[in-house]
Design a protein around this motif. Structure first.
Motif, PDB file in Angstrom:
ATOM      1  N   PRO A  77       0.662  -1.175   0.089  1.00 23.91           N
ATOM      2  CA  PRO A  77       0.038  -0.098  -0.063  1.00 23.91           C
ATOM      3  C   PRO A  77       0.909   1.437   0.128  1.00 23.91           C
ATOM      4  N   PRO A  78       0.222   2.478  -0.446  1.00 26.09           N
ATOM      5  CA  PRO A  78       0.957   3.629  -0.419  1.00 26.09           C
ATOM      6  C   PRO A  78       1.204   4.220   0.827  1.00 26.09           C
ATOM      7  N   ALA A  79       2.207   4.772   1.170  1.00 23.27           N
ATOM      8  CA  ALA A  79       2.532   5.677   2.412  1.00 23.27           C
ATOM      9  C   ALA A  79       3.354   7.140   2.106  1.00 23.27           C
ATOM     10  N   THR A  80       3.174   7.772   3.186  1.00 28.96           N
ATOM     11  CA  THR A  80       3.808   9.152   2.868  1.00 28.96           C
ATOM     12  C   THR A  80       4.501   9.452   4.235  1.00 28.96           C
ATOM     13  N   ALA A  81       5.847   9.980   4.177  1.00 36.68           N
ATOM     14  CA  ALA A  81       6.544  10.316   5.315  1.00 36.68           C
ATOM     15  C   ALA A  81       6.743  12.002   5.066  1.00 36.68           C
ATOM     16  N   THR A  82       6.505  12.963   5.996  1.00 39.66           N
ATOM     17  CA  THR A  82       6.784  14.179   5.889  1.00 39.66           C
ATOM     18  C   THR A  82       7.549  14.879   7.282  1.00 39.66           C
ATOM     19  N   GLY A  83       8.394  15.728   6.884  1.00 41.68           N
ATOM     20  CA  GLY A  83       9.246  16.363   8.119  1.00 41.68           C
ATOM     21  C   GLY A  83       9.871  17.705   7.553  1.00 41.68           C
ATOM     22  N   LYS A  84      10.296  18.223   8.509  1.00 36.39           N
ATOM     23  CA  LYS A  84      11.274  19.231   7.963  1.00 36.39           C
ATOM     24  C   LYS A  84      12.666  19.162   8.433  1.00 36.39           C
ATOM     25  N   VAL A  85      13.426  19.442   7.591  1.00 37.66           N
ATOM     26  CA  VAL A  85      14.907  19.740   8.065  1.00 37.66           C
ATOM     27  C   VAL A  85      15.235  20.922   7.791  1.00 37.66           C
ATOM     28  N   GLY A  86      15.430  21.507   8.860  1.00 33.13           N
ATOM     29  CA  GLY A  86      15.742  23.013   9.192  1.00 33.13           C
ATOM     30  C   GLY A  86      14.497  23.596   8.450  1.00 33.13           C
ATOM     31  N   PRO A  87      14.537  24.562   7.861  1.00 35.04           N
ATOM     32  CA  PRO A  87      13.499  25.154   7.030  1.00 35.04           C
ATOM     33  C   PRO A  87      12.702  24.536   6.034  1.00 35.04           C
ATOM     34  N   ALA A  88      13.504  23.393   5.581  1.00 35.73           N
ATOM     35  CA  ALA A  88      12.943  22.602   4.268  1.00 35.73           C
ATOM     36  C   ALA A  88      11.812  21.514   4.673  1.00 35.73           C
ATOM     37  N   THR A  89      10.834  21.779   3.990  1.00 26.99           N
ATOM     38  CA  THR A  89       9.732  20.395   3.934  1.00 26.99           C
ATOM     39  C   THR A  89      10.295  19.488   3.216  1.00 26.99           C
ATOM     40  N   VAL A  90      10.337  18.217   3.617  1.00 26.77           N
ATOM     41  CA  VAL A  90      10.406  17.067   2.935  1.00 26.77           C
ATOM     42  C   VAL A  90       9.617  16.203   2.957  1.00 26.77           C
ATOM     43  N   VAL A  91       9.138  15.545   1.704  1.00 26.71           N
ATOM     44  CA  VAL A  91       7.930  14.719   1.450  1.00 26.71           C
ATOM     45  C   VAL A  91       8.655  13.406   0.786  1.00 26.71           C
ATOM     46  N   VAL A  92       8.188  12.112   1.526  1.00 26.88           N
ATOM     47  CA  VAL A  92       8.545  10.955   0.652  1.00 26.88           C
ATOM     48  C   VAL A  92       7.251  10.139   0.502  1.00 26.88           C
ATOM     49  N   ASN A  93       7.059   9.986  -0.655  1.00 27.84           N
ATOM     50  CA  ASN A  93       5.908   9.133  -1.308  1.00 27.84           C
ATOM     51  C   ASN A  93       6.252   7.782  -1.628  1.00 27.84           C
ATOM     52  N   TYR A  94       5.906   6.732  -1.197  1.00 27.64           N
ATOM     53  CA  TYR A  94       6.408   5.453  -1.459  1.00 27.64           C
ATOM     54  C   TYR A  94       5.166   4.255  -1.454  1.00 27.64           C
ATOM     55  N   VAL A 130      11.326  10.816   8.145  1.00 26.20           N
ATOM     56  CA  VAL A 130      11.983  12.204   7.972  1.00 26.20           C
ATOM     57  C   VAL A 130      12.268  12.761   9.077  1.00 26.20           C
ATOM     58  N   THR A 131      13.450  12.898   9.654  1.00 31.05           N
ATOM     59  CA  THR A 131      13.910  13.470  10.686  1.00 31.05           C
ATOM     60  C   THR A 131      14.611  14.713  10.706  1.00 31.05           C
ATOM     61  N   ASN A 132      15.221  15.254  11.900  1.00 34.00           N
ATOM     62  CA  ASN A 132      15.903  16.561  11.638  1.00 34.00           C
ATOM     63  C   ASN A 132      17.030  16.314  11.002  1.00 34.00           C
ATOM     64  N   ASP A 133      17.629  15.029  10.702  1.00 31.90           N
ATOM     65  CA  ASP A 133      18.820  14.787   9.965  1.00 31.90           C
ATOM     66  C   ASP A 133      18.834  14.461   8.602  1.00 31.90           C
ATOM     67  N   GLY A 134      17.382  14.141   8.122  1.00 34.26           N
ATOM     68  CA  GLY A 134      17.448  13.546   6.684  1.00 34.26           C
ATOM     69  C   GLY A 134      16.329  12.636   6.676  1.00 34.26           C
ATOM     70  N   ILE A 135      16.644  11.822   5.768  1.00 35.21           N
ATOM     71  CA  ILE A 135      15.597  10.597   5.678  1.00 35.21           C
ATOM     72  C   ILE A 135      16.066   9.409   6.196  1.00 35.21           C
ATOM     73  N   VAL A 136      15.388   8.616   6.573  1.00 31.35           N
ATOM     74  CA  VAL A 136      15.827   7.150   7.191  1.00 31.35           C
ATOM     75  C   VAL A 136      14.840   6.180   6.370  1.00 31.35           C
ATOM     76  N   VAL A 163      19.907   8.776   5.618  1.00 31.61           N
ATOM     77  CA  VAL A 163      20.511   9.688   4.188  1.00 31.61           C
ATOM     78  C   VAL A 163      20.422  11.166   4.917  1.00 31.61           C
ATOM     79  N   SER A 164      21.731  11.721   4.963  1.00 30.19           N
ATOM     80  CA  SER A 164      21.782  12.972   5.725  1.00 30.19           C
ATOM     81  C   SER A 164      21.571  14.116   4.639  1.00 30.19           C
ATOM     82  N   ILE A 165      20.402  14.856   5.240  1.00 24.63           N
ATOM     83  CA  ILE A 165      19.895  16.134   4.596  1.00 24.63           C
ATOM     84  C   ILE A 165      19.967  17.373   5.472  1.00 24.63           C
ATOM     85  N   LYS A 166      20.585  18.531   4.942  1.00 26.45           N
ATOM     86  CA  LYS A 166      20.943  19.804   5.771  1.00 26.45           C
ATOM     87  C   LYS A 166      20.283  21.027   4.631  1.00 26.45           C
TER      88      LYS A 166
END
Length: 176
Positions: free
Chosen positions: A35-52, A154-160, A170-173
């Motif tokens: 089934p589809p899922a989504t992970a969303t969060g902030k890395v600093g001011p950036a919004t990161v969205v993973v759809n999978y 999606v964590t403060n440090d990136g995507i896991v 995976v580090s994102i800054k």
């Protein structure tokens, strides 16, 4: 006589609606084995969205068997996993412009290649290396818990990426 015709027409109309609703439900992505899922969060001011799409282990050998080492993997199931960032970011120290990307990996026992591809809307197996926006490396780790279903956080440090007994941070800054 008119009431009987009207009742028959109403009955046929309701039956048609029920059949249509049932057919639409059959096509729902939520009813897929993965089934589809989504992970969303902030890395600093950036919004990161993973759809999978989230496959299950189902007693299978995942790493090195179902997901082969050294081969491009769609990092999910069905359509390509996508990662969207609303601002430029640094992924493992390399600049990735704001945008929506398909997300692929090349798993290895000790190191993975992480790929952000410019073609976001595609079936997961239609990967074209010529469309890569960014390739970086990341180190897999043993996860603290068994994950029956593939999951992204999606964590403060990136995507896991978490699946079975493995996690791939995976580090994102924020980009400077």
């Amino acid at each position: 006589m008119k009431n009987t015709k009207g009742l028959r027409l109403l009955t046929l109309l309701l039956l048609g609606v029920l059949i249509s609703a049932s057919a639409w439900a059959q096509d729902s992505k939520a009813n897929r084995a993965s089934p589809p899922a989504t992970a969303t969060g902030k890395v600093g001011p950036a919004t990161v969205v993973v759809n999978y799409s989230s496959p299950a282990v189902n007693g299978r050998e995942i790493w090195g068997d179902l997901v082969r080492y050294g081969e491009v993997w769609r990092s999910g199931a069905n359509e390509a996993t996508t990662v969207e960032v609303d601002q430029d970011v640094l992924v493992e120290g390399q600049r990735l412009p704001a945008g929506r990307y398909s997300f692929y990996t090349i798993p290895g026992e000790d190191e993975w290649t992480v790929i952000f591809n410019k073609v976001a809307d595609q079936w997961g197996t239609q990967y074209d290396q010529q469309q890569d926006a960014l390739r970086v490396t990341a180190k897999p780790q043993k996860s603290t818990a068994m994950n029956e279903r593939l999951k992204y956080d999606v964590t403060n440090d990136g995507i896991v990426l978490l699946w079975e007994n493995l996690m791939l941070p995976v580090s994102i800054k924020p980009a400077q």
